[in-house]
Scaffold this motif. Sequence first.
Motif, mmCIF file in Angstrom:
data_model
loop_
_atom_site.group_PDB
_atom_site.id
_atom_site.type_symbol
_atom_site.label_atom_id
_atom_site.label_comp_id
_atom_site.label_asym_id
_atom_site.label_seq_id
_atom_site.Cartn_x
_atom_site.Cartn_y
_atom_site.Cartn_z
ATOM 1 N N VAL A 133 -2.230 -11.616 6.756
ATOM 2 C CA VAL A 133 -2.714 -10.787 5.633
ATOM 3 C C VAL A 133 -2.125 -10.078 6.336
ATOM 4 O O VAL A 133 -1.296 -9.436 7.466
ATOM 5 N N THR A 134 -0.802 -9.044 5.107
ATOM 6 C CA THR A 134 0.246 -7.687 5.965
ATOM 7 C C THR A 134 -0.406 -6.854 4.687
ATOM 8 O O THR A 134 -0.091 -7.354 3.344
ATOM 9 N N ALA A 135 -0.007 -5.436 5.257
ATOM 10 C CA ALA A 135 -0.121 -4.073 4.110
ATOM 11 C C ALA A 135 1.163 -3.877 4.799
ATOM 12 O O ALA A 135 1.500 -3.256 5.796
ATOM 13 N N VAL A 136 1.892 -4.138 3.645
ATOM 14 C CA VAL A 136 3.417 -2.825 4.116
ATOM 15 C C VAL A 136 3.040 -1.478 2.995
ATOM 16 O O VAL A 136 2.770 -1.336 2.028
ATOM 17 N N SER A 137 3.377 -0.479 3.899
ATOM 18 C CA SER A 137 3.335 0.878 3.345
ATOM 19 C C SER A 137 4.825 1.639 2.966
ATOM 20 O O SER A 137 5.514 2.043 4.299
ATOM 21 N N PRO A 138 5.007 1.922 2.152
ATOM 22 C CA PRO A 138 6.093 2.428 1.812
ATOM 23 C C PRO A 138 6.360 3.769 1.553
ATOM 24 O O PRO A 138 4.778 4.185 1.222
ATOM 25 N N GLY A 139 7.336 4.103 2.181
ATOM 26 C CA GLY A 139 7.023 6.289 1.707
ATOM 27 C C GLY A 139 7.600 6.034 1.047
ATOM 28 O O GLY A 139 8.093 4.818 -0.303
ATOM 29 N N PHE A 140 8.519 6.966 0.354
ATOM 30 C CA PHE A 140 8.895 7.743 -0.881
ATOM 31 C C PHE A 140 10.401 6.504 -1.056
ATOM 32 O O PHE A 140 10.950 6.687 -0.834
ATOM 33 N N THR A 141 10.034 5.793 -2.321
ATOM 34 C CA THR A 141 11.330 4.739 -2.679
ATOM 35 C C THR A 141 11.236 4.649 -4.222
ATOM 36 O O THR A 141 10.864 5.347 -5.044
ATOM 37 N N ALA A 142 13.135 4.767 -4.461
ATOM 38 C CA ALA A 142 13.654 5.124 -5.583
ATOM 39 C C ALA A 142 13.290 3.533 -7.134
ATOM 40 O O ALA A 142 13.894 2.435 -6.910
ATOM 41 N N THR A 143 12.258 4.213 -7.291
ATOM 42 C CA THR A 143 11.653 3.464 -8.455
ATOM 43 C C THR A 143 11.565 4.511 -9.786
ATOM 44 O O THR A 143 11.492 5.168 -10.090
ATOM 45 N N ALA A 187 14.498 9.364 -1.083
ATOM 46 C CA ALA A 187 13.853 8.648 -1.766
ATOM 47 C C ALA A 187 14.997 7.038 -1.194
ATOM 48 O O ALA A 187 16.285 7.562 -1.107
ATOM 49 N N MET A 188 14.125 6.126 -0.346
ATOM 50 C CA MET A 188 14.928 4.227 -0.091
ATOM 51 C C MET A 188 15.137 4.092 -1.324
ATOM 52 O O MET A 188 14.704 3.615 -1.990
ATOM 53 N N PRO A 189 15.863 3.270 -1.401
ATOM 54 C CA PRO A 189 16.451 2.040 -2.379
ATOM 55 C C PRO A 189 15.588 1.076 -1.974
ATOM 56 O O PRO A 189 14.895 0.809 -0.922
ATOM 57 N N PRO A 190 14.781 0.297 -3.093
ATOM 58 C CA PRO A 190 13.135 -0.484 -3.212
ATOM 59 C C PRO A 190 13.624 -1.822 -2.344
ATOM 60 O O PRO A 190 12.471 -2.624 -2.051
ATOM 61 N N VAL A 250 0.838 -0.605 -0.135
ATOM 62 C CA VAL A 250 0.162 -0.459 0.375
ATOM 63 C C VAL A 250 0.847 1.246 0.067
ATOM 64 O O VAL A 250 2.200 1.626 -0.535
ATOM 65 N N SER A 251 0.936 2.005 0.867
ATOM 66 C CA SER A 251 1.464 2.770 0.909
ATOM 67 C C SER A 251 1.379 4.204 1.841
ATOM 68 O O SER A 251 0.252 4.281 2.256
ATOM 69 N N THR A 252 2.309 5.128 2.541
ATOM 70 C CA THR A 252 2.602 6.398 3.806
ATOM 71 C C THR A 252 1.409 7.102 3.012
ATOM 72 O O THR A 252 0.411 8.300 3.615
ATOM 73 N N SER A 253 0.832 7.191 1.751
ATOM 74 C CA SER A 253 -0.139 8.133 1.113
ATOM 75 C C SER A 253 -1.223 8.231 1.804
ATOM 76 O O SER A 253 -1.891 9.428 1.525
ATOM 77 N N GLY A 254 -1.441 6.909 2.129
ATOM 78 C CA GLY A 254 -2.680 7.089 2.859
ATOM 79 C C GLY A 254 -2.762 6.953 4.022
ATOM 80 O O GLY A 254 -3.846 6.925 4.838
ATOM 81 N N LEU A 255 -1.743 7.259 4.693
ATOM 82 C CA LEU A 255 -1.141 7.610 6.019
ATOM 83 C C LEU A 255 -1.590 8.779 6.658
ATOM 84 O O LEU A 255 -2.016 9.240 6.972
ATOM 85 N N ARG A 256 -0.556 10.017 5.390
ATOM 86 C CA ARG A 256 -0.650 10.995 5.959
ATOM 87 C C ARG A 256 -1.071 11.506 4.269
ATOM 88 O O ARG A 256 -0.583 11.750 3.400
ATOM 89 N N ILE A 257 -2.276 12.044 4.059
ATOM 90 C CA ILE A 257 -2.652 12.865 3.521
ATOM 91 C C ILE A 257 -2.562 13.724 2.817
ATOM 92 O O ILE A 257 -2.470 14.764 3.343
ATOM 93 N N VAL A 258 -2.035 13.887 1.412
ATOM 94 C CA VAL A 258 -1.286 15.095 0.778
ATOM 95 C C VAL A 258 -2.112 15.298 -0.247
ATOM 96 O O VAL A 258 -2.724 14.379 -0.960
ATOM 97 N N PRO A 259 -2.528 16.842 -0.310
ATOM 98 C CA PRO A 259 -2.653 17.181 -1.832
ATOM 99 C C PRO A 259 -1.906 17.113 -3.540
ATOM 100 O O PRO A 259 -0.921 16.206 -3.222
#
Length: 239
Positions: free
Chosen positions: A173-183, A206-209, A135-144
């Motif tokens: 069942v596991t939901a992994v929320s990455p922050g900004f990742t270099a991809t 960004a973090m490495p993947p 999933v994503s940290t975009s869903g944890l800290r909602i930004v425009p």
Amino acid sequence: MESPVVVITGASSGIGEATARLLAGQGARLVLGARRADRLDALAAELGGEVRTRATDVRRRDDVAALVDLAVSTFGRLDVFVANAGVAHVGGLDTQTVEDWDEMIDVNLRGVLHGVAAALPVFRAQSAGHLVAIVSTSGLRIVPDQVVYAATKNAVRTLCEGLRQEAGPHLRVTAVSPGFTATEFVDTVADPARRREYQERMAEIAMPPDAIARAVAYAMAQPAGVDVGEIVVRPTAQN
Ligand SMILES: NC(=O)c1ccc[n+]([C@@H]2O[C@H](COP(=O)([O-])OP(=O)(O)OC[C@H]3O[C@@H](n4cnc5c(N)ncnc54)[C@H](OP(=O)(O)O)[C@@H]3O)[C@@H](O)[C@H]2O)c1
């Protein structure tokens, strides 16, 4: 678990590819899906060992079912389904198109549901199985500018919690929320100026993947009765 059988969607680049590399190195047997089959095949050739690939568009239910069938027909079981394929269209709700929203819903939400539809009967029959959703940290800290993207990711977060409750004692069942990742994730941002902005920010913080691959491997490595529900991994420099 010795040599788990793992399906990974979106394994042709980024987090999916890094997860395939890490798990292959740990002895997993892999079935990799994405639309760019040439990249999957090149990765499989490089990894050697027990890796199968199949051109897959997660928007198509039959494609995802065929990916799970390939795992079961080749390796006799499916231990983990990593629902990783995803897309983002960034921009304000005033400027985005309904087609942008549809694609994010179709890939990020419907694509994961296609994975659940295909994998759950196999998991039930085995009385074992593990769904990992990226999933994503975009869903944890909602930004425009990432509102619909975040909505699709939070829909999957909700799906994971619901599935966890319905799963009974044998499934994980596991939901992994990455922050900004270099991809390659921001390379498809339509507006060139915004794209450059995201790419520069990515290069900066960004973090490495493989940081996310390790989180997936951690959740998988727990004993059968231990269910890691959520993992959040951000670059230290991310707000
Ligand atoms: N990078 C980040 O900062 C970040 C942060 C939070 C969450 N995420 C999530 O991490 C996941 C992986 O993204 P990434 O960062 O690794 O980006 P990426 O390098 O662009 O990888 C995205 C993957 O998804 C696949 N994909 C896209 N549409 C697909 C479709 N319709 N059917 C099958 N596969 C499809 C792509 O393969 P093909 O194009 O070959 O089909 C590619 O393998 C996504 O779910 C994303 O939302 C990323």
